[in-house]
Every structure is written in structure tokens, then in C-alpha cells.
Scaffold this active site. Structure first.
Site, PDB file in Angstrom:
ATOM      1  N   TYR A 150     -13.896   6.335 -13.170  1.00 32.65           N
ATOM      2  CA  TYR A 150     -13.894   5.160 -12.300  1.00 32.65           C
ATOM      3  C   TYR A 150     -14.521   3.963 -13.005  1.00 32.65           C
ATOM      4  CZ  TYR A 150     -14.668   2.264  -8.165  1.00 32.65           C
ATOM      5  OH  TYR A 150     -14.673   1.231  -7.272  1.00 32.65           O
ATOM      6  N   ASP A 156       0.863  -1.182   0.000  1.00 31.60           N
ATOM      7  CA  ASP A 156       0.000   0.000   0.000  1.00 31.60           C
ATOM      8  C   ASP A 156       0.897   1.228   0.000  1.00 31.60           C
ATOM      9  OD1 ASP A 156      -3.253   0.326   1.188  1.00 31.60           O
ATOM     10  OD2 ASP A 156      -1.996   2.087   0.777  1.00 31.60           O
ATOM     11  N   ASN A 170      -6.623  -5.174  -5.396  1.00 26.34           N
ATOM     12  CA  ASN A 170      -7.647  -4.407  -4.708  1.00 26.34           C
ATOM     13  C   ASN A 170      -7.408  -2.898  -4.742  1.00 26.34           C
ATOM     14  OD1 ASN A 170      -9.653  -3.720  -2.469  1.00 26.34           O
ATOM     15  ND2 ASN A 170      -7.690  -3.235  -1.492  1.00 26.34           N
ATOM     16  N   VAL A 227     -19.834  -0.579  -0.018  1.00 24.74           N
ATOM     17  CA  VAL A 227     -19.105  -1.060   1.152  1.00 24.74           C
ATOM     18  C   VAL A 227     -18.674   0.187   1.895  1.00 24.74           C
ATOM     19  CG1 VAL A 227     -17.131  -2.413   1.924  1.00 24.74           C
ATOM     20  CG2 VAL A 227     -18.361  -3.083  -0.144  1.00 24.74           C
ATOM     21  N   LYS A 272     -12.581   0.470 -14.134  1.00 27.23           N
ATOM     22  CA  LYS A 272     -12.941  -0.830 -13.556  1.00 27.23           C
ATOM     23  C   LYS A 272     -13.467  -1.776 -14.645  1.00 27.23           C
ATOM     24  CE  LYS A 272     -12.109  -0.519  -9.041  1.00 27.23           C
ATOM     25  NZ  LYS A 272     -11.213  -1.453  -8.331  1.00 27.23           N
ATOM     26  N   ASP A 332       4.123   2.272  -3.975  1.00 30.17           N
ATOM     27  CA  ASP A 332       3.231   2.938  -4.917  1.00 30.17           C
ATOM     28  C   ASP A 332       3.055   1.978  -6.095  1.00 30.17           C
ATOM     29  OD1 ASP A 332       2.101   4.358  -6.962  1.00 30.17           O
ATOM     30  OD2 ASP A 332       3.387   6.123  -6.755  1.00 30.17           O
ATOM     31  N   VAL A 333       1.841   1.426  -6.235  1.00 27.41           N
ATOM     32  CA  VAL A 333       1.643   0.369  -7.237  1.00 27.41           C
ATOM     33  C   VAL A 333       1.783   0.866  -8.674  1.00 27.41           C
ATOM     34  CG1 VAL A 333       0.235  -1.152  -5.786  1.00 27.41           C
ATOM     35  CG2 VAL A 333      -0.881   0.641  -7.143  1.00 27.41           C
TER      36      VAL A 333
END
Ligand code: ZN
Length: 657
Positions: A554, A440, A487, A587, A558, A460-461
Site C-alpha cells: 500500500y 466505481d 481516489n 478516515v 501510494k 473496473d479502473v
């Protein structure tokens, strides 16, 4: 060796067992004395039972307890009179001895007494301490060990030649002690095994242990072998991810179950693995026989797991043929690997197990180096080691080992692990026995779990270099990759298409899509090597089947990610890799949904917060925990034949249905 006795600490341990608990923990605190369940202690107490009868009771460490953390429950109370009578027998099989020990307990829920209980009973002192001190086993495993022990201790200790732990050892000690001990005797050295000290009180027995072990340390120091030379070896700079994962796969295949492979590339480990005499030194055997249960008799040198397994099968066949009872061969896979490039690798069915093997072997390396410098390391011959490895009692323990958790020996990587669904995935996977690498950008990722099977990496992905570094660290720690939970993602503020800023669009695509492509590419060579077939779970969104106004970036990111996952399922199915996608919705226990945001959204729809949270077909709230549990189960046997699937987890959404 320094005494850790502290009167202020000691007085806090009250009751008849207090001093025994305290000094046992002191022994356990020093890894140069005992390691992971090694060693044991006892005290003889005089008690009155419920009927008023006077009894002498031996409180001895229960098997399975660690001295470092022992408390009153860890001591098994056994009737002394019976133990002393048993010591007079000519022979007693180990299973019969354990039965006798258990039937002489005065507390029904006590643990099984240590197999060395009879030995403790025959020593005529209230307190008895036993350790496998590094310094003592270094000397007893050296060339001319017996002469050296006599030189160190003169007749302050009784010296007992090696006999396997159990009844025969107790009887041998009883006889020798009766013949040789006197008022000057402070302890007993068991060749190739360890040392006993004793005394009238806890402190005397403990301090004698420290003093006796110190004499062995001083001896080694006088012979200039106590301080080991400072090695300067360094690990090669090239990434070793694929070759480590290849080794882990080979060991897992050989063992018949997935394993954790921990790699230690400190200078000491590398230097040891690169010794010119490593092929001789490391193949002698363990420093004390009970290490064999964790480390196997010898380590694998290099990476030829097949050859190691063939040698192990030979060793088993040779010694089993001479055993009195039929034996079942344990898996032939190594538990310790020494490789000039990798350094020290240790193997376990869990990260905890692999770490225990590492602790034991790191002490063993120092013992072997010192003994070698002293004139030669000489371990027990293989038949003595085999006898302990295939001891009835150890085999029974293995048979009773219990069921392992579903993902024992497997490794998962979770992105966005510091909070929300990612954090819940870490918890769900750890609970199923997996080792987990959490990444993360938020530094909180390092503290998500305090667990030997968890490693949190700040990463940092979107930065491929950082991803590689995190993967390198994860593979060195655990050995491979079986599960990948994609995720991490960002949810930008609502914005209609005509107003979308190009930079913001690009940022959302980079995090939610490009970063996942990069990670999939880096992970593929590792996932292909998963011993039981790898699983990828992609956290998509309800916005994929049912997009929302103002969420173009977004929803598009996705949707593209979902399509990427479907292609991955097609392309990687041949490698046994399953790829499935979850589409969660609403969520609310995640970072983006603060109390204020929730209240504002609820007001917008003219609903209470509670109504807003359960605005779905089933009228129930969906939590991070729910999504994580489903993600974890998607990796399990129930979904073994499912790939390329998309599963909504949203309480039922009319537009999705
Ligand atoms: Zn022992």
C-alpha cells in the site's frame, strides 16, 4: 391526445384552488402541451377580504413556476377590477404592466403574475388554460397556417394573429374576443404562439384543451404527417471524445464561461441533423417565441462556432439598432448544435439547463419535420424573435439571475465514487455546481446521487477498455473534463515484506498505481481542453510521508502515485493543468473500517474507539466529508496558483509534522 382527468385523483385536491391546481398539473404532465415553464392557467374566485369587502380575484400562474409541479403558492392572486381597467388603456409598457400586476396582489409573498395575466382576466370564464401544444404550433407555423387553422376549428375558436406576449397581446385579444366570440366559442388560437381554452369549471376547460389540440393532431394525421417516419441513422463507431471536448471548449470560449454540452445520438436526432434541407429548415426560427430564451433563434450547423458568433453579432446589431431602448448583447454562443456526426448537441450553464434545451429542441424537430411535410415550416421573422429575446422583462430576469455556483458548467470525474471519500467528493462537487461522472467497480455508483448533473458508471479502473467506455459516456453526457479526482484504491490486509505474495503485490500496484496512470493518459487530451484550466486531485495517504509496518504494498503504491502526480504537475503545467495530492489518515467512515475492525484496532492500542479515532495532534476525527471538501476546494480559485503540492489531512500526525 388523451385526457388524463381522473375523478379519484381530482377529489384529493381540495379547497377553492384545488381543481385549478389539479388540472394545471395535468397540462404540465404532457410535454406535447407544455414544456419547462411554458403555458399558464388561471381561475377567477370571489372572495371577501379582511374588512369584509367582496372582491373578484384572478389566481394566475406565477412566473417561474412549472405547471407540472404547481401548488397554491404558485398562483398569484390579483385584483380583477384593476386588471379589467388596465385592459382599457391604449398603451402600457411592459415594466409598467408588471408594476401594476405586482401592486394589485392580495398576498405580499406571492410570485410575480404571468405576463399574460391581463389576457386571462379579460376572458369571461372562470377557468382559463393556455398551452403551447405541439400540434397547434405545428399548424400555425406551416405554410398557409391561418387557412388550415380555420379549416380545423371553423368558428369554435377566435384566431388572433401573432402579437408579442404582454399588454398589446392582451388588448388585441380583448378587442377581438368582444367582436368575434359567441356561445359556441371554446378557445382561442394565437398564431405562432399557442392556444387558450376556457370553461365554467376546471374539467370543462381542461377537456376542451384536449379536444381542441386533438383536432389539430387529427388534421395532421389526415394529412399523413403526424406519424414521423422511423429513422435508421446510426452514430459512427469511432470515439468522439476529443472532438466533442474541442467543440465544448470553442462554445465555452465564445460564451465567456464554461458550458455543459449534452450530445444526443438517437436515430431521430442524427436523421434530423443529416436532412438534405437542414440548412433551410433549421434556420427558420423557433416554433414558439419563448423558446428563444433557451435555444437562441437558430442552431449552429456543424462546428464553426466563430462563424455562428459573427452571425449572431450581426443579428443583434441589425435589430438592436431598430429597438426603442438600448440593448445589451447576450453571449453569442449557440445553445443547439446540429452536426451530421454528433447528432443533436445542447448547451447550458448546468446539466439541467442543457437537458431543458434538449427537451425543447426534440419537440421542435418533430414540429419542423411535420410542418415541412405539410407544405413548409414557416416560423416568425427574426425581428419578432429578437423582440422576445431582448424583451425588457427577459433582460431584467437575466440581470437578476443571481450568482452561479463556483463550478457551474464544469465537469468532474471521480474514481471510487460508490462509497467513502469518493462518494463524499461527488456530493461536494455537485454542491459546487459541477456535473460529476462517478466511476466505481461497485454497482452502487449508479445511485450515489439522483441529480441531472450526476452520471454513475460501473467500471473496473484497471481495465483500459472499461475506462474508455466510461469516458465516452461521460463526454457524450456532459461534453468535457475539467476536474479529475483520483481516489479509487485498495488497502490490503497487513503483511510483512517477507510474506508478501507476488500476486497480491501486483494487484495493489495495478489498482493504486497503474490504473491511475492509464486514466491520466486517457484524460490528458480532455483536460487540456478545459476552458478554465483543469485540476487533478490525487488522494494519496499518510503512509507516503509516514509509512507503517505491514503496509509495504500500500505505502509503496501510494508513494509511487504521489511521485507520478508530481511529474504530471511538471509536465502538464504548460497546459494549465494543476495537480495536487492530499494525504488523508484515519478516515474511519469508509467501507474498510467496519465497527468490528475499528473495535479491534482500538483494543490493540488499549484505547476506546473514540480515543482511537481522534489519535492525532488536534484530537479530532477526520471524516470523508472533510477530505472531500478539501479536494473540492483544491480545484477552486483559492488554490489557483498551487500545483505539485502535497497536503496532509489527518488532524496532525507527529511523524508527518
Ligand atoms: Zn404563451
Amino acid at each position: 391526445m388523451r385526457s388524463l382527468w381522473n375523478d379519484t385523483e381530482a377529489v384529493q385536491f381540495t379547497g377553492p384552488l384545488g381543481p385549478r391546481i389539479y388540472s394545471s398539473r395535468l397540462l404540465g404532465r404532457d410535454p406535447a402541451l407544455v414544456l419547462h415553464g411554458g403555458g399558464n392557467t388561471s381561475v377567477k374566485l370571489h372572495e371577501r377580504d379582511r374588512l369584509g369587502h367582496e372582491l373578484d380575484i384572478l389566481y394566475v400562474k406565477g412566473s417561474g413556476w412549472d405547471l407540472e409541479a404547481i401548488d397554491a403558492d404558485g398562483f398569484a392572486p390579483v385584483r380583477m377590477a384593476r386588471l379589467l381597467q388596465l385592459a382599457q388603456l391604449d398603451a402600457l409598457s411592459d415594466p409598467d404592466m408588471v408594476n401594476e400586476l405586482r401592486t394589485q396582489l392580495t398576498r405580499a409573498d406571492a410570485p410575480t403574475p404571468s405576463v399574460e395575466a391581463i389576457l386571462h382576466a379579460i376572458l369571461p370564464h372562470a377557468y382559463v388554460d393556455h398551452s403551447h401544444a405541439d400540434a397547434v404550433i405545428t399548424v400555425t407555423n406551416s405554410h398557409d397556417g391561418l387557412a388550415r387553422i380555420r379549416e380545423i376549428y371553423a368558428d369554435d375558436v377566435v384566431v388572433v394573429p401573432y402579437v408579442m406576449p404582454g399588454f398589446d397581446l392582451a388588448r388585441r385579444c380583448a378587442r377581438q374576443f368582444a367582436a368575434e366570440a359567441g356561445p359556441h366559442t371554446q378557445g382561442m388560437v394565437l398564431m405562432h404562439h399557442g392556444i387558450f381554452s376556457f370553461g365554467a369549471d376546471a374539467r370543462e376547460s381542461y377537456e376542451r384543451m384536449i379536444a381542441l389540440v386533438s383536432r389539430a393532431e387529427d388534421y395532421l394525421d389526415r394529412h399523413k404527417v403526424w406519424s414521423l417516419p422511423q429513422p435508421a441513422a446510426t452514430a459512427p463507431a469511432v470515439p468522439q471524445r476529443d472532438s466533442l471536448a474541442t467543440l465544448r471548449r470553442a462554445i465555452s470560449d465564445c460564451a465567456g464561461f464554461p458550458v455543459i454540452l449534452g450530445t444526443h445520438q438517437d436515430a431521430c436526432s442524427l436523421d434530423f441533423a443529416r436532412r438534405a434541407d437542414i440548412a433551410v429548415l433549421s434556420q427558420q426560427g423557433p416554433a414558439t417565441p419563448d423558446h428563444v430564451i433557451r435555444t437562441k433563434r437558430v442552431p449552429l450547423l456543424g462546428r464553426d462556432v466563430q462563424a455562428y458568433a459573427a452571425d449572431y453579432a450581426n443579428y443583434f446589431a441589425t435589430h438592436a439598432a431598430r429597438a426603442s431602448a438600448p440593448k445589451t448583447m447576450l453571449d453569442p454562443a449557440p445553445r443547439v448544435v446540429l452536426d451530421p456526426e454528433f447528432g443533436l448537441c445542447t448547451v447550458g450553464r448546468s446539466a439541467r439547463e442543457a437537458a431543458i434545451v434538449a427537451d425543447i429542441y426534440q419537440h421542435s424537430m418533430a414540429i419542423m419535420q411535420r410542418a415541412a411535410a405539410l407544405g413548409g415550416y414557416q416560423a416568425l421573422p427574426p425581428d419578432d424573435i429578437f423582440a422576445v429575446e431582448y424583451w425588457d422583462l427577459e433582460q431584467a430576469k437575466l440581470r437578476a439571475g443571481g450568482k452561479l455556483p463556483a463550478y457551474a458548467g464544469e465537469i468532474a470525474l471521480v474514481t471510487g465514487a460508490a462509497s467513502g471519500i469518493g462518494r463524499a467528493c461527488v456530493v461536494a462537487l455537485l454542491a459546487r455546481g459541477a456535473a460529476v461522472l462517478g466511476v466505481d467497480i461497485d454497482a452502487a455508483v449508479t445511485t450515489v446521487a439522483q441529480h441531472p448533473a450526476y452520471s454513475g458508471q460501473v467500471c473496473d479502473v484497471t481495465d483500459v477498455q472499461q475506462l474508455e467506455t466510461a469516458l465516452d459516456a461521460g463526454i457524450r453526457r456532459f461534453g468535457g473534463l475539467d476536474m479529475l479526482i483520483l481516489n479509487a484504491g485498495v488497502f490490503p490486509a497487513g503483511c510483512r515484506i517477507e510474506s508478501i505474495d507476488a500476486a497480491e503485490w501486483h494487484r495493489v500496484m495495478t489498482v493504486n498505481l497503474d490504473a491511475n496512470l492509464m486514466l491520466l493518459r486517457l484524460a490528458h487530451p480532455l483536460l487540456r481542453l478545459a476552458p478554465q484550466g483543469a485540476r487533478v486531485v490525487v488522494i494519496g495517504s499518510r503512509n507516503v510521508p509516514a509509512p507503517g509496518i505491514g503496509a509495504a504494498a500500500y505505502s509503496a503504491s501510494k508513494a509511487a502515485l504521489t511521485q507520478l502526480a508530481r511529474i504530471a504537475a511538471l509536465e502538464w503545467g504548460g497546459d494549465g493543468i494543476r495537480v495536487n495530492t492530499l494525504h488523508p489518515d484515519a478516515v474511519f467512515d469508509t467501507g474498510i473500517w467496519t465497527e468490528e475492525v475499528l473495535a479491534a484496532r482500538a483494543r490493540y492500542y488499549d484505547l476506546s474507539v473514540e480515543e482511537y479515532k481522534t489519535r492525532n495532534v488536534l484530537k479530532i476525527e477526520v471524516t470523508s466529508h472533510d477530505v472531500a471538501e478539501l479536494a473540492a476546494e483544491l480545484c477552486g480559485p483559492l488554490f489557483a496558483k498551487v500545483t505539485g503540492a502535497q497536503l496532509p489531512i489527518d488532524g496532525g500526525n507527529e511523524r508527518v509534522i
